[in-house]
Scaffold this active site. Structure first.
Site, PDB file in Angstrom:
ATOM      1  N   ASP A  31       0.847  -1.193   0.000  1.00  0.00           N
ATOM      2  CA  ASP A  31       0.000   0.000   0.000  1.00  0.00           C
ATOM      3  C   ASP A  31       0.880   1.240   0.000  1.00  0.00           C
ATOM      4  O   ASP A  31       1.994   1.221  -0.520  1.00  0.00           O
ATOM      5  CB  ASP A  31      -0.938  -0.043   1.224  1.00  0.00           C
ATOM      6  CG  ASP A  31      -2.289   0.566   0.948  1.00  0.00           C
ATOM      7  OD1 ASP A  31      -2.360   1.795   0.811  1.00  0.00           O
ATOM      8  OD2 ASP A  31      -3.274  -0.178   0.849  1.00  0.00           O
ATOM      9  N   HIS A  70      -3.991   5.912   3.920  1.00  0.00           N
ATOM     10  CA  HIS A  70      -4.628   4.711   3.355  1.00  0.00           C
ATOM     11  C   HIS A  70      -4.049   3.400   3.891  1.00  0.00           C
ATOM     12  O   HIS A  70      -4.781   2.521   4.370  1.00  0.00           O
ATOM     13  CB  HIS A  70      -4.510   4.755   1.829  1.00  0.00           C
ATOM     14  CG  HIS A  70      -5.381   3.776   1.121  1.00  0.00           C
ATOM     15  ND1 HIS A  70      -4.960   2.508   0.785  1.00  0.00           N
ATOM     16  CD2 HIS A  70      -6.653   3.879   0.674  1.00  0.00           C
ATOM     17  CE1 HIS A  70      -5.931   1.867   0.157  1.00  0.00           C
ATOM     18  NE2 HIS A  70      -6.975   2.684   0.074  1.00  0.00           N
ATOM     19  N   SER A 105     -11.486  -0.735  -0.408  1.00  0.00           N
ATOM     20  CA  SER A 105     -10.179  -0.815   0.252  1.00  0.00           C
ATOM     21  C   SER A 105     -10.285  -1.279   1.695  1.00  0.00           C
ATOM     22  O   SER A 105      -9.355  -1.893   2.227  1.00  0.00           O
ATOM     23  CB  SER A 105      -9.479   0.549   0.220  1.00  0.00           C
ATOM     24  OG  SER A 105      -8.952   0.824  -1.050  1.00  0.00           O
TER      25      SER A 105
END
Length: 738
Positions: A130, A194, A370
């Site tokens: 990621d 994220h 996600s």
């Protein structure tokens, strides 16, 4: 009231109660353990039941002092049936994490019930590929993976893997060992946070009174940075990250990103991870308004599932709190495997004490596929913790086969949201009972031309050519009949020569060595020989079953591998000269295969016989007025112990596959070819992809490209390849090894 007084007064009170209530019951007093430590219970409370009453009496004492002595005393009273502490119970394990109440989705997927069985261990390693993870986050730092073969920050590549000081993982964007998000251009809030959000969903430390609980409380997080600080990555960077995860021992890889390009480079990296028994989980992707149908607009890596029908990637879609597909979530029957909550998720975020924008450890409101994908990764980690001996292909099946049905809340999307919504307790419970699957080797497909081509045998595994040879004179054009079986790890190919030459049966090894040759009928017969092989009697040996081809009588002859006749009889009137097609399968679950036959021409009646020629069943697959030519195959397609019979017309355009149960009842049907060309089809059954289920292998008929297609029992195409030069139009005969 003091304990000493109540100890002596209570028996007299009980006797008075007994006199009022009446007769006594002769039920022995239930003893309890007199251990020094009682299981959790209400402090100072005893439950007492008298023999002649259904009433449970609760007596409250000041504390637990002398509770054991009181229990022993009342057990000795003849009028007392039961005495025990007032034990405590918990419906489900609820973590003490500060913001657990914000994590609504955990109840939805039944995580607390699953945690009663296991909260996981630190053995599974989950690679979070990621935008980096805040490895110092208080809810993540204890679960961050470290490279035990590397000495941190000594400037030496200690493990000689090509990455210096990769103690916590590697940053493939900047090619260094800093795996944390970095506030430098280009960056965005989402990009910086994220990876940490994803890590928190999958494996934030549970039960530590800190923040939130991940799905797996103790799994190790391998941090690999492949997206930049704005959340953008590319094929080469991601592929290198997957390779690193594989080499460094990751068990699970989470890919919470999506793109539109079908990259061979990325597919190769995923394929290698899959072959290394690593479970790859990917987000299905989001759109600003409505999600797209990935059947027509595939997204990657979610749709990287391999050319042979292997499920290399578990693609995950998003649901809201009402089990309705989240508006943004992509969908599709070809790629999406499962769904999970993905709206308003509360998780860990990147923290930076030097920047006022990033002085929070947690945030609510994270939405997207996600945050759905890491729930599946966490589920896999929990199961691997509980049953480390289970391969990930089996864990994958356990998760996908134990979902909650969401068709009612998504009536217009049935079949397009995967197997349903993740259910952790169902998955964990089934994993507890699962028997580890051995690695199943895919069965090989054996082909030869139907006509116009030579006796050219080819052997394929999963569409890849392994061996080829000629089973007779290369100029012979009469076609072959095929069967294959493996004994003592050696594949043997049984060949019946077609019309126009000797009535021979030949047995070859897969290295083109002729092992045995025998005559099935009189040497002057030229109608061809149909063959199959299997276990049709109780001697546990392979038998060769033969019958005459075109213009021959309906005689069945059963040989051993040396050519000795073991049984012989007629399936129809001995005067008939239509020839037969035949197949073998256990139709009654007795452990022996039955012999199943149908005429090559004339009235299409299927008959089922035992080894001695006793008729066990017959039926007309196309009605008792259909006269035509059928090819047949048989095997247990649904693993219920009973064989199914599969038929297809051997002539005519656009042939239809029909599947019948052991009673002759039609179960399903489908068309293997789209274009209305060709002349019939040829079929065989066997597990050619190694998933434990038999597949339907279809060889094209005369007039078509020499295709071999593999379908599951529902008619879903799993594999497609050309057996011969694409210009060849003589049809393809198929068999599958047993």
């Amino acid at each position: 009231m003091k304990i000493k007084k109540i100890k002596f007064l209570l028996p007299y009170c009980l006797i008075i109660i007994l006199l009022i209530l009446g007769n006594f019951f002769s039920i022995p007093v239930k003893a309890i353990s007199a251990s020094n430590i009682l299981p959790p219970h209400q402090s100072g409370e005893l439950l007492i039941k008298l023999k002649n009453s259904q009433q449970i009496y609760k007596f409250k004492f000041q504390n637990d002092n002398e509770l054991q002595e009181l229990i022993k005393f009342y057990q000795e009273q003849k009028d007392v049936e039961l005495v025990e502490p007032n034990y405590l119970y918990q419906a489900a394990l609820i973590p003490n994490d500060q913001y657990y109440d914000e994590q609504w989705y955990l109840e939805k997927i039944q995580a607390p019930n699953a945690w009663n069985i296991t909260t996981g261990t630190n053995l599974p390693i989950i690679a979070i590929i990621d935008s980096g993870v805040d490895i110092d986050h208080p809810d993540l730092k204890n679960n961050i993976w470290t490279n035990s073969k590397e000495i941190a920050n000594n400037g030496i590549d200690d493990d000689q893997n090509g990455f210096t000081d990769d103690f916590y993982g590697w940053d493939f964007v900047d090619n260094n060992n800093n795996v944390k998000p970095t506030i430098k251009e280009p960056y965005s809030d989402i990009g910086l946070k994220h990876g940490t959000v994803v890590a928190g969903v999958v494996a934030a430390e549970g039960g530590n009174k800190e923040g939130v609980a991940g799905i797996s409380w103790h799994a190790k997080i391998m941090v690999i940075k492949a997206l930049d600080n704005a959340g953008v990555g590319d094929t080469l960077t991601v592929s290198k990250a997957i390779d690193y995860a594989r080499v460094m021992g990751a068990n699970i890889i989470n890919l919470s990103f999506v793109g539109e390009g079908n990259s061979q480079t990325l597919e190769t990296a995923i394929k290698q991870a899959y072959e290394a028994d690593i479970m790859v989980v990917a987000a299905a992707g989001n759109e600003v308004k409505d999600g797209v149908n990935m059947n027509t607009s595939p997204r990657y890596p979610a749709c990287h599932n391999g050319p042979n029908g292997d499920n290399w990637v578990i693609a995950v879609g998003s649901l809201d709190a009402n089990d309705v597909k989240a508006s943004f979530s992509n969908y599709g029957s070809n790629c999406l495997d499962i769904s999970a909550p993905g709206v308003g998720i509360f998780s860990t975020v990147y923290y930076n004490n030097n920047n006022d924008k990033y002085k929070k450890y947690y945030e609510r409101g994270w939405t997207g596929t996600s945050v759905s994908a890491p729930q599946i990764a966490g589920a896999a980690a929990l199961i691997k913790s509980l049953r480390p001996e289970l391969p990930f292909n089996q864990i994958k099946k356990i998760i996908l086969q134990n979902t909650d049905n969401i068709d009612e809340t998504n009536k217009n999307l049935k079949g397009f949201l995967g197997n349903g919504r993740l259910n952790l307790i169902k998955s964990i419970s089934n994993a507890l009972m699962a028997t580890p699957e051995t690695s199943i080797q895919p069965k090989r497909i054996i082909t030869s031309p139907v006509s116009a081509g030579g006796p050219h045998i080819k052997i394929f595994r999963k569409g890849i050519l392994e061996q080829q040879f000629f089973a007779h004179d290369e100029k012979f054009r009469g076609g072959l009949s095929l069967a294959g079986y493996t004994t003592n790890e050696q594949l043997k190919i049984v060949v019946g020569l077609g019309k126009g030459t000797y009535p021979w049966i030949k047995i070859f090894s897969n290295t083109n060595t002729l092992i045995e040759k025998m005559s099935a009928f009189a040497e002057n017969f030229r109608g061809g020989v149909e063959v199959t092989a299997g276990q049709v009697n109780a001697d546990k040996e392979i038998e060769i079953v033969a019958t005459a081809g075109v213009s021959g009588g309906p005689q069945i002859r059963i040989f051993n591998e040396l050519g000795l006749v073991k049984s012989s009889w007629f399936a129809f009137d001995k005067k008939e000269r239509t020839g037969l097609n035949l197949t073998l399968s256990d139709m009654d679950r007795d452990g022996l295969e039955e012999i199943i036959v149908v005429r090559k021409s004339g009235l299409s009646e299927i008959k089922i016989f035992d080894f001695w020629g006793n008729l066990k069943k017959s039926f007309y697959p196309y009605g008792n007025k259909f006269y035509g030519s059928l090819n047949i195959a048989s095997g247990d397609l649904d693993n219920d112990g009973f064989g199914e019979i599969v038929t297809v017309k051997s002539t005519g355009v656009n042939p239809e596959i029909k599947i019948f149960d052991h009673e002759g009842k039609l179960k399903s049907s489908f068309f293997p070819f789209v274009k209305k060309t060709g002349n019939g089809a040829n079929i065989a059954l066997g597990d050619v992809n190694g998933d434990g289920l038999k597949d339907i292998v279809v060889g094209s008929g005369i007039g078509m490209e020499p295709q071999v297609k593999v379908f599951n029992m529902n008619g879903v195409l799993e594999l497609n390849f050309l057996a011969y030069d694409k210009r060849f139009r003589g049809g393809v005969k198929v068999a599958v090894e047993k």
